[in-house]
Scaffold this motif. Structure first.
Motif: not given
Length: 261
Positions: A217-218, A229-232, A236-239, A244-247
């Motif tokens: 979990r990240i 919070e979410g799985t990897p 990767k797929n979050t909006d 998104r700005g960080f990654i």
């Protein structure tokens, strides 16, 4: 990987903790649950308070407000003696490895055993060798930290972190300063320790390749709070615009908080 279910109780529960340093608000009501046997990776830009969070979990800092539970006990209310005893359940890999240059590798790894157990020299030497073997460095016991590469120092520090068979390991930027190959070695060690010893791991990093590799979990830390919070795969797929700005490296410039925070 973690087998937590909705009925599991967190082994660590962080409730609304706040921490200021003079005029700087670092943690502003942070909440996070961590379950036995899982690896939680906390991401966020340099200076956002990731290392401060680790120090609170280890009882090295006390929040200005809020509660931190380890196995149902609020450690913020512990006496100094009880905190000291609680830390026996924790191992920590510091960002700079924090090895003592004047001691051999073997003596560095043996520190906690010499201080907190009554084991004889032969047993301590055997345990030290076993832990160094786990990280692939059984042949460097007599060397000094100055004779080691950065990656080797990290692995020695990891052997020291697990020498007391802790329930929880805290990793502060474990791959910082390492080349991609050695970073991969450290990531594999984190995973193998979790699997073989059922260790609960909390990793703070801004290295997304490492986060995706080791996390169950990240959690994203931003402006003193966990904002996602979410799985990897979910990350990767979050909006979510902050994630998104960080990654994607577009979150903006740090606000002047020192990188040591």
């Amino acid at each position: 990987m973690s087998s937590k279910t909705i009925n599991d109780k967190p082994v660590i529960r962080i409730l609304n903790i706040c921490k200021d340093f003079e005029e700087q608000q670092v943690l502003t009501g942070l909440n996070l649950d961590i379950y036995k046997g899982e690896t939680v990776v906390v991401i966020g830009r340099s200076g956002c308070g990731k290392s401060v969070l680790l120090r609170h979990i280890a009882g090295l800092m006390k929040p200005d407000k809020g509660e931190i539970y380890f196995e149902d006990e609020d450690i913020t209310k512990f006496s100094r003696k009880k905190l000291f005893k609680m830390r026996m359940h924790f191992g920590m890999l510091f960002q700079g490895s924090a090895l003592f240059d004047s001691m051999t590798v073997g003596k560095n790894v043996a520190l906690a055993l010499n201080k907190h157990t009554e084991f004889d020299k032969e047993k301590i030497a055997r345990i030290v060798l076993e832990k160094l073997d786990v990280v692939g460095l059984a042949d460097v016991t007599g060397k000094y930290p100055s004779e080691l590469s950065g990656g080797m120092k990290k692995r020695v520090a990891l052997a020291r972190a697990v020498v007391m068979n802790p329930d929880v390991i805290l990793y502060d930027e474990p791959t910082t300063g390492l080349d991609p190959v050695m970073a991969g070695v450290i990531n594999k060690l984190i995973l193998s320790l979790q699997k073989e010893l059922d260790i609960t791991s909390i990793v703070v990093t801004h290295d997304m390749k490492s986060a995706y590799r080791v996390a169950d979990r990240i959690a994203m830390l931003h402006e003193g709070k966990i904002v996602y919070e979410g799985t990897p795969d979910e990350v990767k797929n979050t909006d979510n615009p902050l994630v998104r700005g960080f990654i994607e490296g577009q979150l903006g410039i740090d606000k002047g908080i020192g990188a040591s925070i």
